[in-house]
Design a protein around this motif. Structure first.
Motif, PDB file in Angstrom:
ATOM      1  N   PRO A   1      25.215 -11.373  46.544  1.00 32.28           N
ATOM      2  CA  PRO A   1      25.851 -11.533  45.229  1.00 32.28           C
ATOM      3  C   PRO A   1      25.890 -10.184  44.489  1.00 32.28           C
ATOM      4  O   PRO A   1      25.174  -9.238  44.821  1.00 32.28           O
TER       5      PRO A   1
ATOM      6  N   GLY B   1      27.830 -18.863  46.936  1.00 34.49           N
ATOM      7  CA  GLY B   1      27.366 -19.038  45.576  1.00 34.49           C
ATOM      8  C   GLY B   1      25.958 -18.524  45.371  1.00 34.49           C
ATOM      9  O   GLY B   1      25.190 -18.338  46.312  1.00 34.49           O
ATOM     10  N   VAL B   2      25.630 -18.254  44.085  1.00 31.23           N
ATOM     11  CA  VAL B   2      24.349 -17.675  43.725  1.00 31.23           C
ATOM     12  C   VAL B   2      23.293 -18.754  43.641  1.00 31.23           C
ATOM     13  O   VAL B   2      23.507 -19.822  43.041  1.00 31.23           O
ATOM     14  N   LYS B   3      22.170 -18.470  44.262  1.00 28.10           N
ATOM     15  CA  LYS B   3      21.025 -19.367  44.142  1.00 28.10           C
ATOM     16  C   LYS B   3      20.177 -18.993  42.958  1.00 28.10           C
ATOM     17  O   LYS B   3      19.815 -19.839  42.144  1.00 28.10           O
TER      18      LYS B   3
ATOM     19  N   GLU C   1      27.342 -13.244  40.420  1.00 26.52           N
ATOM     20  CA  GLU C   1      28.401 -14.043  41.073  1.00 26.52           C
ATOM     21  C   GLU C   1      28.415 -13.703  42.551  1.00 26.52           C
ATOM     22  O   GLU C   1      28.019 -12.617  42.978  1.00 26.52           O
ATOM     23  N   ASP C   2      28.856 -14.730  43.306  1.00 26.23           N
ATOM     24  CA  ASP C   2      28.927 -14.582  44.769  1.00 26.23           C
ATOM     25  C   ASP C   2      30.300 -15.026  45.219  1.00 26.23           C
ATOM     26  O   ASP C   2      30.821 -16.071  44.779  1.00 26.23           O
TER      27      ASP C   2
ATOM     28  N   ASP D   1      28.653 -15.895  56.140  1.00 25.10           N
ATOM     29  CA  ASP D   1      28.403 -15.221  54.842  1.00 25.10           C
ATOM     30  C   ASP D   1      27.355 -14.131  55.056  1.00 25.10           C
ATOM     31  O   ASP D   1      26.181 -14.413  55.293  1.00 25.10           O
TER      32      ASP D   1
ATOM     33  N   ASP E   1      21.928 -15.313  47.288  1.00 27.05           N
ATOM     34  CA  ASP E   1      22.838 -16.451  47.389  1.00 27.05           C
ATOM     35  C   ASP E   1      22.168 -17.588  48.160  1.00 27.05           C
ATOM     36  O   ASP E   1      20.997 -17.518  48.541  1.00 27.05           O
TER      37      ASP E   1
END
Length: 580
Positions: free
Chosen positions: A121, A157-159, A152-153, A117, A193
């Motif tokens: 995001p 995913g978004v942290k 959004e990611d 990754d 993210d």
């Protein structure tokens, strides 16, 4: 995945103002360390693309089990060895990654999967609750603005999402943002993210406008103490410092609907005479609405009333108005509200001129057309009025007439006390007002009808007339003699009587011889005798011309009559006897 990387690169390249626009004075975003993230549920490993990875062999799957790092056996000098495995394995692209174990004996292959990754995001800000207006490069919002930031990611995913307002330190975004102060705002935000990939801060610059426009009215044209004329107009001037004026509305009095002010001055020509109220307000482009303002004023649509007056000689007949050369024309005007500014008049179709004082008309014309009007202090003009004035500068002409006997000689008129004196006068224009007369030094009198002079004697009669605009005739003089006394008859015989005798009635008669002649005469002290007439023994009367001669014997009765020129008459009877 390559396409996605290319697309992001495109955004970074062509949107620096949004994505990477940071002022030197702005707080910097946090530094987020890269770390591996393992999804506890799916056990999927997400590996930051910026961290090389190494391969170890462990004796069991338990945590803490002994593990051994695999060395690269290809040799660093091999020209076929990728540089990515020299010091750990570097990952070039995001997405699923696979490590393959190949059994040379059985030809079996085992794949070990994880995800690389390297994509940050994406965050977006949703502004709502307030009107928006864009003026050039400036974005303006009205009252009630709130902002929701969503991130959004596409992979791990978004942290967290972070925001910074007006350059302050970034803070984690937890709830909607509200902007309730009128000012310029700088909003920056980004997301990170779960493996530490952080997006570049996006920046939104906008202004909150909470102040409505300010609208003022201005009266165009002459106005006095809020009293306006239908010729006045009203201009509305609106100002809004931030979003700018969108529309201005106005209405008069109790009208139900407001009209949109289009920029041209508002006309007042359709308003009725009386008190009115203009109500107006403006709104800006972000729906800030001004409180209504009002302007009370009075519309004066009624022009002055102007009248013409004649100071001095004037006579109004059924069809015409007559004045004399001494008459002064006065103009007087009144106004119901604002007051008269000036009176104007024009004579015989010439240009209007301002009336300043009463004026006279020259006597060299028979009539004048005067058009006059008045203007009040607001410019309301009365309808022109027209008046025809007829000049009368000629005095009447009087005449005298005698009713009954009269006799005139050498400017002297003889009458009797029974003779009536009649005066008359004629005037071609304004007409005769009265006839006056004076006898001798007596007080002058107004003639009312024929009159007579009772006493005998000499008189001086003066008479004259005045017309209806006081043109007075020069006095006429006439000498009059009142004569009521008849002539005296004189009888003279040519010879003396020779005897006397008694008549049948007992009276004494003188006796004259045949061929006696009688001479007749008459004297009058005033009007003079007009003639002598005679009758002998009852025969027809004859006018005396020559002496009368009696040749025959007999009794004679001689009737003698004399009359003066005003018909005063005397009679004398002479009886006598002729005897030879």
């Amino acid at each position: 995945m390559k396409y996605k990387n290319v697309l992001i690169g495109f955004i970074l390249l062509f949107s620096p103002a949004i994505v990477n626009a940071q002022s030197p004075t702005m707080a910097s975003p946090f530094v987020h360390a890269k770390k591996v993230y393992v999804d506890q549920k799916s056990k999927i490993i997400y590996w930051p693309i910026s961290i090389p990875f190494y391969i170890r062999l462990a004796v069991s799957e338990e945590e803490g089990a002994s593990s051994y790092l695999l060395q690269n056996t290809s040799g660093s000098s091999s020209t076929n060895l990728s540089e990515h495995v020299v010091r750990g394995v570097k990952i070039e692209m995001s997405g699923p990654q696979f490590i393959r174990w190949y059994n040379c004996a059985t030809k079996d292959t085992v794949l070990f999967k994880f995800f690389a990754d390297g994509d940050a995001p994406n965050s977006t800000a949703n502004m709502s609750g307030a009107a928006k207006y864009v003026a050039g490069d400036k974005v303006i919002y009205g009252r009630g603005l709130k902002c929701t930031i969503s991130s959004e990611d596409s992979m791990v995913g978004v942290k967290d999402t972070y925001v910074s307002i007006d350059g302050r330190e970034f803070e984690p975004y937890r709830t909607e943002l509200y902007f309730d102060q009128e000012k310029d705002y700088n909003l920056r935000f980004y997301a990170v993210d779960l493996v530490g990939n952080a997006s570049s801060p996006k920046e939104l610059k906008f202004t909150i406008d909470l102040t409505p426009p300010v609208t003022k009215h201005k009266i165009l044209g002459h106005v006095i103490e809020n009293i306006l004329s239908p010729q006045n107009t009203i201009r509305l001037n609106s100002f809004d410092e931030l979003a700018g004026v969108k529309r201005t509305y106005y209405k008069f009095d109790s009208q139900n609907e407001y009209s949109v002010y289009l920029g041209s001055p508002i006309k007042l020509s359709k308003l009725s005479n009386g008190t009115h109220k203009l109500i107006y307000y403006s709104e800006d482009h972000v729906n800030n609405v001004e409180d209504t303002s009002s302007y009370r004023f009075y519309i004066d649509t009624i022009p002055p009333t102007v009248n013409i007056l004649i100071d001095g000689d004037k006579y109004h007949s059924t069809k015409k108005v007559y004045v004399s050369a001494q008459s002064q024309v006065k103009l007087k005007a009144t106004d119901n509200k604002i007051g008269v500014d000036r009176i104007e008049y024009a004579i015989n179709s010439k240009d209007f001129q301002t009336y300043t004082k009463p004026f006279t008309l020259q006597a060299n014309r028979s009539n004048y057309e005067i058009v006059y009007r008045a203007i009040d202090k607001l410019g309301n003009i009365s309808n022109p009025r027209r008046w025809i004035l007829n000049m009368d500068v000629t005095a009447p002409q009087s005449s005298i007439k005698f009713i009954g006997v009269s006799y005139e000689q050498r400017s002297i008129v003889w009458i009797t006390s029974k003779t009536k004196i009649s005066l008359s006068s004629h005037d071609d224009k304004s007409g005769v007002k009265n006839i006056k007369y004076q006898i001798g030094f007596d007080q002058e009198k107004n003639y009312s009808g024929p009159f007579s002079l009772d006493k005998e004697g000499k008189y001086e009669l003066k008479f004259w007339s005045v017309d209806n605009v006081n043109n007075s005739e020069a006095k006429q003089k006439l000498r009059i003699v009142v004569d009521n006394t008849p002539p005296s008859i004189i009888v003279n015989f040519s010879v003396a009587s020779i005897d006397t005798t008694k008549s049948n009635d007992g009276s004494i008669l003188e006796v004259f011889p045949c061929n006696t002649s009688i001479f007749l005469g008459a004297t009058d002290a005033s009007a003079s005798s007009e003639g002598i007439w005679y009758s002998i023994n009852g025969r027809s009367e004859k006018k005396y011309k020559t002496p009368l001669t009696f040749r025959k014997e007999g009794n004679y009765k001689l009737i003698i009559r004399s009359r003066d020129r005003v018909n005063n008459e005397s009679i004398k009877i002479v009886s006598f006897l002729i005897k030879d």
